[in-house]
Design a protein around this motif. Structure first.
Motif, short mmCIF file in Angstrom:
data_model
loop_
_atom_site.label_atom_id
_atom_site.label_comp_id
_atom_site.label_asym_id
_atom_site.label_seq_id
_atom_site.Cartn_x
_atom_site.Cartn_y
_atom_site.Cartn_z
N TRP A 36 27.03 -11.13 23.80
CA TRP A 36 25.62 -10.74 23.77
C TRP A 36 25.23 -10.05 22.47
O TRP A 36 24.12 -10.21 21.98
CB TRP A 36 25.30 -9.85 24.98
CG TRP A 36 25.99 -8.53 24.97
CD1 TRP A 36 27.24 -8.27 25.42
CD2 TRP A 36 25.48 -7.29 24.49
NE1 TRP A 36 27.55 -6.94 25.26
CE2 TRP A 36 26.48 -6.30 24.69
CE3 TRP A 36 24.27 -6.89 23.93
CZ2 TRP A 36 26.31 -4.98 24.34
CZ3 TRP A 36 24.10 -5.56 23.57
CH2 TRP A 36 25.11 -4.63 23.78
N GLU A 37 26.15 -9.29 21.87
CA GLU A 37 25.82 -8.61 20.61
C GLU A 37 25.64 -9.61 19.47
O GLU A 37 24.71 -9.50 18.68
CB GLU A 37 26.93 -7.61 20.25
CG GLU A 37 26.98 -6.39 21.15
CD GLU A 37 28.01 -5.38 20.67
OE1 GLU A 37 28.42 -5.50 19.51
OE2 GLU A 37 28.39 -4.50 21.45
N VAL B 93 9.61 -9.50 25.99
CA VAL B 93 10.96 -9.91 25.63
C VAL B 93 11.78 -8.72 25.16
O VAL B 93 12.94 -8.54 25.55
CB VAL B 93 10.92 -11.01 24.54
CG1 VAL B 93 12.31 -11.21 23.94
CG2 VAL B 93 10.41 -12.31 25.13
N LEU B 94 11.19 -7.87 24.33
CA LEU B 94 11.90 -6.70 23.81
C LEU B 94 12.27 -5.74 24.94
O LEU B 94 13.38 -5.18 24.96
CB LEU B 94 11.05 -5.98 22.77
CG LEU B 94 10.84 -6.72 21.45
CD1 LEU B 94 9.90 -5.94 20.53
CD2 LEU B 94 12.16 -6.97 20.75
N VAL B 95 11.36 -5.54 25.88
CA VAL B 95 11.64 -4.65 27.01
C VAL B 95 12.78 -5.22 27.86
O VAL B 95 13.71 -4.50 28.26
CB VAL B 95 10.37 -4.44 27.87
CG1 VAL B 95 10.72 -3.71 29.16
CG2 VAL B 95 9.33 -3.65 27.09
N LEU B 96 12.73 -6.52 28.13
CA LEU B 96 13.77 -7.15 28.94
C LEU B 96 15.12 -7.13 28.22
O LEU B 96 16.16 -6.91 28.84
CB LEU B 96 13.37 -8.59 29.28
CG LEU B 96 12.19 -8.73 30.24
CD1 LEU B 96 11.79 -10.19 30.38
CD2 LEU B 96 12.55 -8.17 31.62
N LEU B 97 15.10 -7.36 26.90
CA LEU B 97 16.34 -7.28 26.12
C LEU B 97 16.91 -5.86 26.15
O LEU B 97 18.13 -5.68 26.20
CB LEU B 97 16.08 -7.71 24.68
CG LEU B 97 16.03 -9.20 24.39
CD1 LEU B 97 15.62 -9.45 22.95
CD2 LEU B 97 17.37 -9.86 24.68
N ARG C 78 18.51 -5.40 29.56
CA ARG C 78 19.73 -6.21 29.65
C ARG C 78 20.86 -5.60 28.84
O ARG C 78 21.99 -5.48 29.33
CB ARG C 78 19.42 -7.62 29.16
CG ARG C 78 20.54 -8.63 29.40
CD ARG C 78 20.03 -10.03 29.06
NE ARG C 78 20.97 -11.03 29.52
CZ ARG C 78 21.94 -11.54 28.78
NH1 ARG C 78 22.11 -11.11 27.53
NH2 ARG C 78 22.76 -12.45 29.26
N SER C 79 20.56 -5.20 27.62
CA SER C 79 21.59 -4.62 26.76
C SER C 79 22.11 -3.31 27.32
O SER C 79 23.32 -3.04 27.30
CB SER C 79 21.03 -4.41 25.35
OG SER C 79 20.60 -5.63 24.79
N ALA C 80 21.19 -2.48 27.84
CA ALA C 80 21.60 -1.19 28.39
C ALA C 80 22.53 -1.38 29.59
O ALA C 80 23.57 -0.70 29.70
CB ALA C 80 20.37 -0.38 28.79
N PHE C 81 22.19 -2.31 30.48
CA PHE C 81 23.04 -2.53 31.65
C PHE C 81 24.38 -3.12 31.27
O PHE C 81 25.41 -2.78 31.86
CB PHE C 81 22.32 -3.45 32.64
CG PHE C 81 21.50 -2.71 33.66
CD1 PHE C 81 22.03 -2.31 34.86
CD2 PHE C 81 20.17 -2.39 33.39
CE1 PHE C 81 21.28 -1.61 35.79
CE2 PHE C 81 19.40 -1.70 34.31
CZ PHE C 81 19.96 -1.30 35.51
N ILE C 82 24.40 -4.00 30.26
CA ILE C 82 25.67 -4.59 29.84
C ILE C 82 26.58 -3.51 29.25
O ILE C 82 27.79 -3.46 29.54
CB ILE C 82 25.42 -5.71 28.82
CG1 ILE C 82 24.82 -6.93 29.53
CG2 ILE C 82 26.72 -6.11 28.13
CD1 ILE C 82 24.48 -8.08 28.61
N LEU D 43 24.67 -5.06 36.99
CA LEU D 43 24.75 -5.81 35.75
C LEU D 43 24.47 -7.28 35.99
O LEU D 43 23.69 -7.91 35.27
CB LEU D 43 26.14 -5.65 35.13
CG LEU D 43 26.54 -6.71 34.09
CD1 LEU D 43 25.69 -6.59 32.84
CD2 LEU D 43 28.02 -6.61 33.75
N ARG D 44 25.11 -7.84 37.00
CA ARG D 44 24.96 -9.27 37.25
C ARG D 44 23.53 -9.61 37.67
O ARG D 44 23.00 -10.66 37.29
CB ARG D 44 25.96 -9.71 38.32
CG ARG D 44 27.40 -9.59 37.85
CD ARG D 44 28.37 -10.28 38.79
NE ARG D 44 29.72 -10.21 38.25
CZ ARG D 44 30.76 -10.85 38.78
NH1 ARG D 44 30.59 -11.58 39.86
NH2 ARG D 44 31.96 -10.76 38.23
#
Length: 224
Positions: free
Chosen positions: A54-55, A90-94, A97-101, A114-115
């Motif tokens: 993801w990174e 999109v930025l909010v969702l990213l 997503r990144s925070a949970f990952i 996470l899933r």
């Protein structure tokens, strides 16, 4: 090749790389959520790929934005004005997503969260990104006091928007299933590999049909 053509080529390279890598990344998150209980082995294969990817994927998104601002600042201003709502979402969702990952791999009790988050955002983010295509083709923009304005009502009632979004999501799921099939084979799990392959065989023709539908539903301004 002129400087402008070279700049456009670089932009399209970033778009192409991100579209492929992003499809596999977001699709893996979706399949990890879908098969978390029904097929844990398939979910584990998807989750195993998701952790290191993801990174790297987001790097190309940043490069795309930086290249657009650097090469075509006027275009970046116009697109930034018109696409303020979908890009902000999109930025909010990213961010979510990144925070949970990040935190889910540190705290195992949040693995289910996470899933779910990666699966839901794995559909929403590509859908919002693909919505840029029908907007950029024209037909949904008017000038008001010298400034471009996006006609949200016309856009949301247009068939071409939903055809493009459907095409983007189906293509994402197809590419990710195809990749995970090969990834499962490399991991030595032939059963999971065949499972994802059967999904790809079904989704491939559906994605192609949706691509044809998106072409025929384009607005008259996009006939060029």
């Amino acid at each position: 090749m002129s400087d402008t053509q070279l700049a456009i080529t670089i932009l399209w390279c970033f778009i192409f790389i991100y579209s492929i890598a992003g499809s596999i990344d977001f699709g893996a998150g979706f399949w990890s959520m879908v098969f978390s209980r029904r097929n844990p082995h398939a979910a584990d294969i998807a989750n195993r790929f998701l952790s290191p990817s993801w990174e790297v994927t987001n790097v190309f998104l940043v490069l795309l934005v930086v290249a657009l601002v650097g090469f075509f600042p006027r275009a970046a201003y116009v697109l930034g004005t018109l696409l303020l709502v979908p890009v902000s979402l999109v930025l909010v969702l990213l961010l979510f997503r990144s925070a949970f990952i990040v935190y889910s791999y540190s705290v195992q009790k949040h693995e289910l969260a996470l899933r779910i988050v990666s699966g839901v955002t794995g559909l929403l983010i590509p859908g919002l990104l693909v919505s840029v295509l029908p907007i950029s083709l024209g037909g949904f923009i008017h000038m008001s006091q010298g400034f471009p304005q996006l006609e949200f009502g016309k856009l949301l009632t247009s068939a071409t928007l939903y055809a493009h979004v459907g095409f983007g999501i189906l293509t994402e799921l197809f590419l990710s299933a195809l990749f995970l099939s090969d990834y499962g084979r490399e991991a030595g799990d032939e059963q999971v590999s065949q499972h994802y392959r059967s999904i790809a065989v079904v989704l491939g023709p559906l994605a192609l049909a949706m691509a044809v539908l998106a072409t025929f539903t384009m607005v008259p301004e996009a006939l060029w």
